[in-house]
Design a protein around this motif. Structure first.
Motif, mmCIF file in Angstrom:
data_model
loop_
_atom_site.group_PDB
_atom_site.id
_atom_site.type_symbol
_atom_site.label_atom_id
_atom_site.label_comp_id
_atom_site.label_asym_id
_atom_site.label_seq_id
_atom_site.Cartn_x
_atom_site.Cartn_y
_atom_site.Cartn_z
ATOM 1 N N THR A 49 1.917 15.231 -10.979
ATOM 2 C CA THR A 49 1.841 13.772 -11.066
ATOM 3 C C THR A 49 2.238 13.167 -9.717
ATOM 4 O O THR A 49 2.808 13.843 -8.867
ATOM 5 C CB THR A 49 2.768 13.223 -12.184
ATOM 6 O OG1 THR A 49 4.118 13.580 -11.884
ATOM 7 C CG2 THR A 49 2.353 13.761 -13.548
ATOM 8 N N SER A 50 1.915 11.900 -9.561
ATOM 9 C CA SER A 50 2.255 11.238 -8.303
ATOM 10 C C SER A 50 2.880 9.883 -8.577
ATOM 11 O O SER A 50 2.776 9.346 -9.675
ATOM 12 C CB SER A 50 1.005 11.078 -7.435
ATOM 13 O OG SER A 50 0.054 10.287 -8.102
ATOM 14 N N LYS A 51 3.540 9.365 -7.558
ATOM 15 C CA LYS A 51 4.189 8.066 -7.678
ATOM 16 C C LYS A 51 3.950 7.302 -6.394
ATOM 17 O O LYS A 51 3.986 7.842 -5.317
ATOM 18 C CB LYS A 51 5.685 8.236 -7.925
ATOM 19 C CG LYS A 51 6.423 6.908 -8.025
ATOM 20 C CD LYS A 51 7.624 7.026 -8.902
ATOM 21 C CE LYS A 51 8.394 5.737 -9.004
ATOM 22 N NZ LYS A 51 7.697 4.624 -9.558
ATOM 23 N N GLY A 52 3.727 6.023 -6.532
ATOM 24 C CA GLY A 52 3.531 5.199 -5.345
ATOM 25 C C GLY A 52 3.280 3.754 -5.721
ATOM 26 O O GLY A 52 2.529 3.072 -5.054
ATOM 27 N N PRO B 50 5.971 5.519 0.782
ATOM 28 C CA PRO B 50 5.444 6.885 0.862
ATOM 29 C C PRO B 50 4.825 7.334 -0.462
ATOM 30 O O PRO B 50 5.315 6.988 -1.532
ATOM 31 C CB PRO B 50 6.659 7.739 1.220
ATOM 32 C CG PRO B 50 7.848 6.902 0.963
ATOM 33 C CD PRO B 50 7.406 5.464 0.957
ATOM 34 N N TYR B 51 3.752 8.078 -0.337
ATOM 35 C CA TYR B 51 3.093 8.669 -1.496
ATOM 36 C C TYR B 51 3.900 9.898 -1.884
ATOM 37 O O TYR B 51 4.189 10.752 -1.045
ATOM 38 C CB TYR B 51 1.664 9.051 -1.139
ATOM 39 C CG TYR B 51 0.917 9.788 -2.222
ATOM 40 C CD1 TYR B 51 0.421 9.106 -3.320
ATOM 41 C CD2 TYR B 51 0.710 11.161 -2.135
ATOM 42 C CE1 TYR B 51 -0.268 9.772 -4.318
ATOM 43 C CE2 TYR B 51 0.019 11.828 -3.133
ATOM 44 C CZ TYR B 51 -0.462 11.134 -4.222
ATOM 45 O OH TYR B 51 -1.146 11.782 -5.209
ATOM 46 N N ALA C 122 0.830 -1.202 0.000
ATOM 47 C CA ALA C 122 0.000 0.000 0.000
ATOM 48 C C ALA C 122 0.868 1.257 0.000
ATOM 49 O O ALA C 122 2.065 1.214 0.266
ATOM 50 C CB ALA C 122 -0.925 -0.001 1.221
ATOM 51 N N VAL C 123 0.218 2.362 -0.280
ATOM 52 C CA VAL C 123 0.874 3.661 -0.261
ATOM 53 C C VAL C 123 0.471 4.363 1.031
ATOM 54 O O VAL C 123 -0.699 4.345 1.428
ATOM 55 C CB VAL C 123 0.454 4.489 -1.497
ATOM 56 C CG1 VAL C 123 0.988 5.908 -1.413
ATOM 57 C CG2 VAL C 123 0.939 3.816 -2.760
ATOM 58 N N ASP C 124 1.446 4.956 1.692
ATOM 59 C CA ASP C 124 1.207 5.636 2.969
ATOM 60 C C ASP C 124 1.026 7.132 2.742
ATOM 61 O O ASP C 124 1.974 7.826 2.402
ATOM 62 C CB ASP C 124 2.382 5.387 3.907
ATOM 63 C CG ASP C 124 2.163 5.966 5.292
ATOM 64 O OD1 ASP C 124 1.033 6.388 5.593
ATOM 65 O OD2 ASP C 124 3.134 5.981 6.060
ATOM 66 N N ARG C 125 -0.207 7.579 2.921
ATOM 67 C CA ARG C 125 -0.484 9.017 2.824
ATOM 68 C C ARG C 125 -0.615 9.629 4.223
ATOM 69 O O ARG C 125 -0.842 10.819 4.350
ATOM 70 C CB ARG C 125 -1.768 9.260 2.043
ATOM 71 C CG ARG C 125 -1.637 8.847 0.599
ATOM 72 C CD ARG C 125 -2.925 9.088 -0.146
ATOM 73 N NE ARG C 125 -2.825 8.521 -1.475
ATOM 74 C CZ ARG C 125 -3.323 9.090 -2.548
ATOM 75 N NH1 ARG C 125 -3.965 10.216 -2.469
ATOM 76 N NH2 ARG C 125 -3.192 8.514 -3.712
ATOM 77 N N GLY C 126 -0.530 8.770 5.237
ATOM 78 C CA GLY C 126 -0.528 9.263 6.610
ATOM 79 C C GLY C 126 -1.885 9.648 7.173
ATOM 80 O O GLY C 126 -1.952 10.209 8.258
#
Length: 164
Positions: free
Chosen positions: A88-91, A80-81, A54-58
């Motif tokens: 753009t985003s990466k995860g 981490p996200y 999973a991606v951690d967005r906190g």
């Protein structure tokens, strides 16, 4: 006869987005666990490893979800996200899933991969040929790459019984 040994690998982001896009609903991880840890005839499988990536967005809601996954029996790996300056985003966990699959496949009779990502087609083929491992893929049919479906020994389309 000893129980079949199984490794479960879940691409949480892919499953989340494909279930939302395909059905407007969430994936039922409890039902998935029940299905993936038993053979078609109902005999239990021995879980060697179960990992949810999973991606951690906190945020608090995500932390609660991750705790639910742990309570079911998954080890939760977080990345981490990353939000880039260009918007753009990466995860994604493709490399991590691949490394773990190659590490744990030799210990398993079956690897269950929950993802629709076509990049995993070559991984499925490599596990089959290198370790003689049976590979099952769970994914949302209209959003799962044909190459991944055809590479799998058994494909399970996500349908109503796997949705909340």
């Amino acid at each position: 006869m000893p129980a079949e040994k199984v490794v479960l690998l879940v691409d949480v982001q892919n499953i989340y987005y494909t279930c939302r896009q395909g059905f407007g609903r969430n994936f039922d991880y409890n039902q998935f666990w029940k299905m993936a840890t038993h053979n078609a005839d109902g005999t239990p499988r021995e879980v060697v490893k179960a990992i949810a990536y999973a991606v951690d967005r906190g945020d608090e809601k995500q932390k609660q979800f991750q705790n639910i996954l742990r309570a079911i029996g998954f080890q939760v790996k977080l990345k981490p996200y990353i939000q880039r300056a260009d918007g753009t985003s990466k995860g994604d966990w493709d490399v991590g899933i691949t490394l773990d699959a190659m590490e744990y496949a030799p210990e398993a009779d079956t690897v269950v991969l929950a993802s629709g990502d076509g990049d995993f087609g070559i991984l499925v083929q490599r596990m089959q040929h290198k370790f003689n491992t049976h590979v099952e893929v769970y994914g949302v049919e209209q959003l799962t790459a044909d190459s991944l479906i055809s590479a799998a020994d058994h494909y399970v389309p996500v349908q109503a019984e796997l949705l909340l």
